[in-house]
Motif scaffolding. Sequence first.
Motif, PDB file in Angstrom:
ATOM      1  N   TRP A 165      18.836 -45.977 -17.932  1.00 18.97           N
ATOM      2  CA  TRP A 165      18.685 -44.831 -18.846  1.00 18.97           C
ATOM      3  C   TRP A 165      17.208 -44.541 -19.076  1.00 18.97           C
ATOM      4  CZ3 TRP A 165      16.494 -43.324 -23.377  1.00 18.97           C
ATOM      5  CH2 TRP A 165      17.006 -42.160 -23.974  1.00 18.97           C
ATOM      6  N   ILE A 166      16.450 -45.624 -19.299  1.00 19.97           N
ATOM      7  CA  ILE A 166      15.015 -45.468 -19.546  1.00 19.97           C
ATOM      8  C   ILE A 166      14.355 -44.776 -18.351  1.00 19.97           C
ATOM      9  CG2 ILE A 166      12.836 -46.754 -19.796  1.00 19.97           C
ATOM     10  CD1 ILE A 166      14.186 -47.076 -22.307  1.00 19.97           C
ATOM     11  N   ALA A 167      14.739 -45.194 -17.147  1.00 18.50           N
ATOM     12  CA  ALA A 167      14.112 -44.654 -15.946  1.00 18.50           C
ATOM     13  C   ALA A 167      14.443 -43.173 -15.754  1.00 18.50           C
ATOM     14  CB  ALA A 167      14.558 -45.456 -14.727  1.00 18.50           C
ATOM     15  N   SER A 168      15.670 -42.786 -16.111  1.00 22.45           N
ATOM     16  CA  SER A 168      16.058 -41.409 -15.794  1.00 22.45           C
ATOM     17  C   SER A 168      15.962 -40.458 -16.984  1.00 22.45           C
ATOM     18  CB  SER A 168      17.480 -41.401 -15.205  1.00 22.45           C
ATOM     19  OG  SER A 168      18.338 -42.100 -16.057  1.00 22.45           O
ATOM     20  N   ASN A 169      15.471 -40.943 -18.123  1.00 22.83           N
ATOM     21  CA  ASN A 169      15.390 -40.059 -19.287  1.00 22.83           C
ATOM     22  C   ASN A 169      14.003 -39.992 -19.895  1.00 22.83           C
ATOM     23  OD1 ASN A 169      18.217 -38.978 -20.141  1.00 22.83           O
ATOM     24  ND2 ASN A 169      18.540 -41.090 -19.469  1.00 22.83           N
ATOM     25  N   GLU A 170      13.000 -40.097 -19.018  1.00 19.84           N
ATOM     26  CA  GLU A 170      11.624 -40.100 -19.524  1.00 19.84           C
ATOM     27  C   GLU A 170      11.338 -38.856 -20.348  1.00 19.84           C
ATOM     28  OE1 GLU A 170       8.471 -40.838 -16.915  1.00 19.84           O
ATOM     29  OE2 GLU A 170       9.118 -42.877 -16.419  1.00 19.84           O
ATOM     30  N   ALA A 171      11.938 -37.737 -19.932  1.00 20.21           N
ATOM     31  CA  ALA A 171      11.676 -36.489 -20.641  1.00 20.21           C
ATOM     32  C   ALA A 171      12.074 -36.603 -22.102  1.00 20.21           C
ATOM     33  CB  ALA A 171      12.440 -35.355 -19.977  1.00 20.21           C
ATOM     34  N   LYS A 172      13.078 -37.432 -22.361  1.00 24.08           N
ATOM     35  CA  LYS A 172      13.553 -37.572 -23.738  1.00 24.08           C
ATOM     36  C   LYS A 172      12.616 -38.448 -24.563  1.00 24.08           C
ATOM     37  CE  LYS A 172      18.433 -36.642 -23.916  1.00 24.08           C
ATOM     38  NZ  LYS A 172      19.700 -37.098 -23.409  1.00 24.08           N
ATOM     39  N   TRP A 173      12.229 -39.594 -23.985  1.00 20.65           N
ATOM     40  CA  TRP A 173      11.535 -40.556 -24.847  1.00 20.65           C
ATOM     41  C   TRP A 173      10.016 -40.507 -24.764  1.00 20.65           C
ATOM     42  CZ3 TRP A 173       8.635 -44.225 -22.312  1.00 20.65           C
ATOM     43  CH2 TRP A 173       8.999 -44.570 -20.995  1.00 20.65           C
ATOM     44  N   LYS A 174       9.467 -39.932 -23.690  1.00 17.64           N
ATOM     45  CA  LYS A 174       8.010 -39.859 -23.594  1.00 17.64           C
ATOM     46  C   LYS A 174       7.398 -39.128 -24.803  1.00 17.64           C
ATOM     47  CE  LYS A 174       6.152 -42.179 -20.292  1.00 17.64           C
ATOM     48  NZ  LYS A 174       6.119 -42.036 -18.845  1.00 17.64           N
ATOM     49  N   PRO A 175       8.017 -37.986 -25.214  1.00 17.55           N
ATOM     50  CA  PRO A 175       7.440 -37.275 -26.368  1.00 17.55           C
ATOM     51  C   PRO A 175       7.375 -38.133 -27.634  1.00 17.55           C
ATOM     52  CG  PRO A 175       9.049 -35.895 -25.241  1.00 17.55           C
ATOM     53  CD  PRO A 175       9.111 -37.230 -24.597  1.00 17.55           C
ATOM     54  N   TRP A 176       8.363 -39.018 -27.838  1.00 13.63           N
ATOM     55  CA  TRP A 176       8.319 -39.873 -29.040  1.00 13.63           C
ATOM     56  C   TRP A 176       7.097 -40.777 -28.984  1.00 13.63           C
ATOM     57  CZ3 TRP A 176      13.889 -41.736 -27.644  1.00 13.63           C
ATOM     58  CH2 TRP A 176      14.785 -40.679 -27.853  1.00 13.63           C
ATOM     59  N   VAL A 177       6.855 -41.313 -27.781  1.00 15.81           N
ATOM     60  CA  VAL A 177       5.712 -42.223 -27.629  1.00 15.81           C
ATOM     61  C   VAL A 177       4.430 -41.445 -27.855  1.00 15.81           C
ATOM     62  CG1 VAL A 177       4.491 -43.702 -26.005  1.00 15.81           C
ATOM     63  CG2 VAL A 177       6.991 -43.692 -26.031  1.00 15.81           C
ATOM     64  N   GLU A 178       4.372 -40.248 -27.255  1.00 15.95           N
ATOM     65  CA  GLU A 178       3.147 -39.457 -27.392  1.00 15.95           C
ATOM     66  C   GLU A 178       2.881 -39.095 -28.840  1.00 15.95           C
ATOM     67  OE1 GLU A 178       3.776 -36.324 -24.568  1.00 15.95           O
ATOM     68  OE2 GLU A 178       3.649 -37.805 -22.924  1.00 15.95           O
ATOM     69  N   SER A 179       3.931 -38.646 -29.531  1.00 18.41           N
ATOM     70  CA  SER A 179       3.713 -38.258 -30.929  1.00 18.41           C
ATOM     71  C   SER A 179       3.328 -39.475 -31.765  1.00 18.41           C
ATOM     72  CB  SER A 179       4.977 -37.607 -31.492  1.00 18.41           C
ATOM     73  OG  SER A 179       5.960 -38.590 -31.704  1.00 18.41           O
ATOM     74  N   ALA A 180       3.830 -40.648 -31.383  1.00 13.88           N
ATOM     75  CA  ALA A 180       3.525 -41.840 -32.167  1.00 13.88           C
ATOM     76  C   ALA A 180       2.109 -42.307 -31.941  1.00 13.88           C
ATOM     77  CB  ALA A 180       4.499 -42.955 -31.811  1.00 13.88           C
ATOM     78  N   THR A 181       1.566 -42.058 -30.772  1.00 10.81           N
ATOM     79  CA  THR A 181       0.253 -42.599 -30.460  1.00 10.81           C
ATOM     80  C   THR A 181      -0.858 -41.570 -30.655  1.00 10.81           C
ATOM     81  OG1 THR A 181       0.857 -42.145 -28.177  1.00 10.81           O
ATOM     82  CG2 THR A 181       0.939 -44.421 -28.891  1.00 10.81           C
TER      83      THR A 181
END
Lengths: 693, 319
Positions: free
Chosen positions: B302-318
């Motif tokens: 899931w992590i590998a195929s859903n980067e579009a979903k979770w990358k923004p959370w990481v970006e907004s957090a950092t």
Amino acid sequence: MSGDALNQAQTRSWLPWVIVIAISAVLIAIRNDVSWLNKPPAEILPIAEWVNVYMDWFVDTFKAAFRKLNWLLNWPMGWAQQFLQWLPWPVTMTGFGLLAWLAAGWRLTLFTVLALFYMVVTGYWVESMNTLGIVLVSMPLAIVSGFFIAVMAYKSPRVNGFVQPVLDLMQTIPTFAYLIPILLLFGFGPVVGVVASAIYACPPMVRNTILGLQKVAPEALESGLMSGASRFQLFWQVRVPSALSSIMMGVNQTTMATLAMVIIAAIIGGSADIGWEVLSKMRKAQFGQSLIAGIVIALIAMMLDRISWGFTDRSRAIARAHLPFMQRYTPWFIATIIGVVLFWLAKLVPALSVWPEQLEFYPAEPINNALNYVTGTYAHVTDAIKKSVLFFYLLPLKVGLTKAISPFSWGITFEPWMRLAFAGIVALIAAGYLVMGKWRRAVAAVVVGAFLYYGITSMPWPVIILVVTLLAWQIGGVKVAALSFFGWLFMLLSGIWPQAMLSVYLCLSAVLVCLVVGGGLGIWASQNTRVSNFIRPINDALQTIPPFVILIPFLMFFQIGEFTSFLAIIAYAIVPCIRYTEHGLKSVPEHIVEAARSMGTTKRQLLWEVKMPLAIPEIMLGLNQTIMFALAMLVITALVGSKGLGQSVYIALSSADAGKGLVAGLGMALIAIIADRILQAWSERRKMALGMV
Amino acid sequence: MKNRMSKGLILGAMLGASAQAMAAVPESDEPIKLAVNEWTGQHISTHVAGEILKTMGYNVEYVTAGYYPQMQAMEDNTVSATLEIWSSNIGEHYDNALASGKVVEIGDLGLEPVESWYFNAAAKEKCPGLPSYEALKGCAEVFANAETFPQGRLVDYPADWGTTNVDRLKGFELDFTSAPAGSEGALIAEIQGAEARQEPLLVMFWQPHWVHAVVDLELVELPPYEDGCNEDASVGVNPNATWDCDWQRGYIKKMAWKGMQDKWPAAYKMLQAYTLENGDQIPMMNQIDKEGGKLETVVAEWIASNEAKWKPWVESATQ
């Protein structure tokens, strides 16, 4: 029988019974007009709130100290777990194999190695070692503290008077009832589980040790004194060895109880142990998976128990001590060499440190399929069993024949002439006994008849209090009567009466079955070694496999509700009945058996007239434990939908209300203690009547 | 450690204030402890979050913890965060934890729980009017057993989860008894037992849950929830009774140790932003509980195929 002497005791007159029965009859007659008779008030005294206030104070005051204790206990447990994880499994196996060999020889070694291998091939090694780490801390804690409490209680009657009720509370207040307070005190983590299991597991050790020490024959002490033993020597070299068989019974039961609590430790969480595995699988109702994991707990229990049992048989150690040095330590050398070789081999062969997944043996699917098949195919059989026990045994006890008999259940209506006939039969039996001069049996017939007719849960509450308290008074005297009276009063005032009655009914119905079936099995096992050897591992498994695992098939067959709860209680609580009956019958001194034989007794006479009376103290202890276990199971049966005090404990737990939980827990404890005191007093009387004291 | 710090400082100096936080991630090497409770859905929610945190450079430890005890553990960072707290069954522990002042709520997980009555295939056969709840009125005996006859049996939530079905059955004028199951395991054993025996079953249950991957359960169509129907008799289908409509949908919360904000600010922000929807969790649950997949592999996929979903959370957090 010297019963006549007892009859003259003033407390044992028939007059109070006539009065109580008359009052009860009136109360039953008017119960539908006076609402508070049937429906006791919800809560008169806010006891739960008081407990909460006190608890808050206690936690605030002592939290720091308990947190330190948590920290302290964490060390040995962490070490044990890390060490066991670090060792490659074949080395651990060698170590336990050596222990088993020293304790009891190659058979136990084989068992130990196979048991550990089971944990390897099912893929539960890591979890099993985490559990073993917890147990290696909590079991010695329970055994050692249990032993010393017992010694103190044995030496001082005052301590004993204090210890006995506390033991009952420790065993009968379910852990869930004080889970919140101990979590607040100790903080989160596996140590809470260790403490909880030590609290629960230590009473059998204390009880058995006291019993053993008390039973030491005066001749043994005298011969010890004559040979000039000091007090210290007298205790450790005469008393303790003579009491060893009872003490080991305690070690056995405490080991089992510790392992039974593994699952509670898991509910708190904090270490990935086998209990957690079982819990997760149980939550999914996966029978195969939870059975495979549950067996690990049973195997650990059997292993530890057999090894500790083996070490008490000194004959092996003594025999070894006479061997020349080299031979004496041969097993040590061999084991050390094997261990070291395997340790280094494990660095080369990965399968020896981590078992490869492809080689795992995990037959969960076939087990589940088999269960599904049986559930589906024998639905009509299981249904018929459930219906007959429910309609003809459980319902009459619960709501009485008057409500249990209906066209739907019995296939008939309870016509007035049948009611009259029932009353007539009861009256006839009572009259018969009266004519024979056995008024006590006559009273019993009337009381049992009334309870069968109206049911335990429909009896007006004053009737229950009156009958039990009078019984307690006549059998045990003022003290037991006071205990009974105030115990029931507590349940009434704290508003848990209806739940308490449901629990009484459920436990009573199960304990009666345990007594008959378990007692029978115990007698059989005492006469027949094969039966005994066959039953023992089953008993161990029943006591240590988390009960809910066994509940899953019961649930599938019989659905949620009282019948499943009833079976669950029997499965768990029957064990002490079997064990103690067998133990009691077997530990009748050989010279008495010989003497009886030489007088030409038949086998039957030997059993019923010689062994049985002598075994009564043990059997009563077994019955006591059965009642305790039955009440302890209420918390488990609440998980399959039984109502009563067990359910109250969970409701309190979910609303984080420590006071309510403790009140419900205390209710269970009180029921157990009242039953126990009456039974004990009765057993004392029996012993006196038989001239045993 | 030192090396990373100095690199971060240089980077921070180069990119300005906004990048400083990112550069400092992870703020501490100490493991962030995420609570693992007893059910598959929660394992997925937790491991997805944990793996994302790992990509940010954090040390993550999964700690097994009981559902209620974990609230105690969060007060002193024995557990740093827990990600699937159901409003329907956490009881007073939720309020108590917040009242301690050491635990904070960090938003909705985003899962949408449906809690209501379900029936199985055998029920549909014997009571063809389903899924409409009105059909149950004529079908009580179909669902009866020895303990409830002639009333029908609704296998209910355990009493300690708090259930309103006794009132609801009255509100809908159904001749049914509520039989509390006592535990989740018992509910599932009932569902599987009924399936094995091909017996009709009416059960209070919820979604998302793995059992839907194994057994076909259908929702009873109840009159929709209206505000006031639980308190006001005139609202809802039955003019004479309260509790005569469907459930108000519950919610699922994430919670964390308060000190997380200072100790691992970026991780804290990431967990705040983190959501997982039914559409994400249910397929993963099926892969694990139906097809026998391993939690770790399923989550990694899931992590590998859903980067579009979770990358923004990481970006907004950092940021």
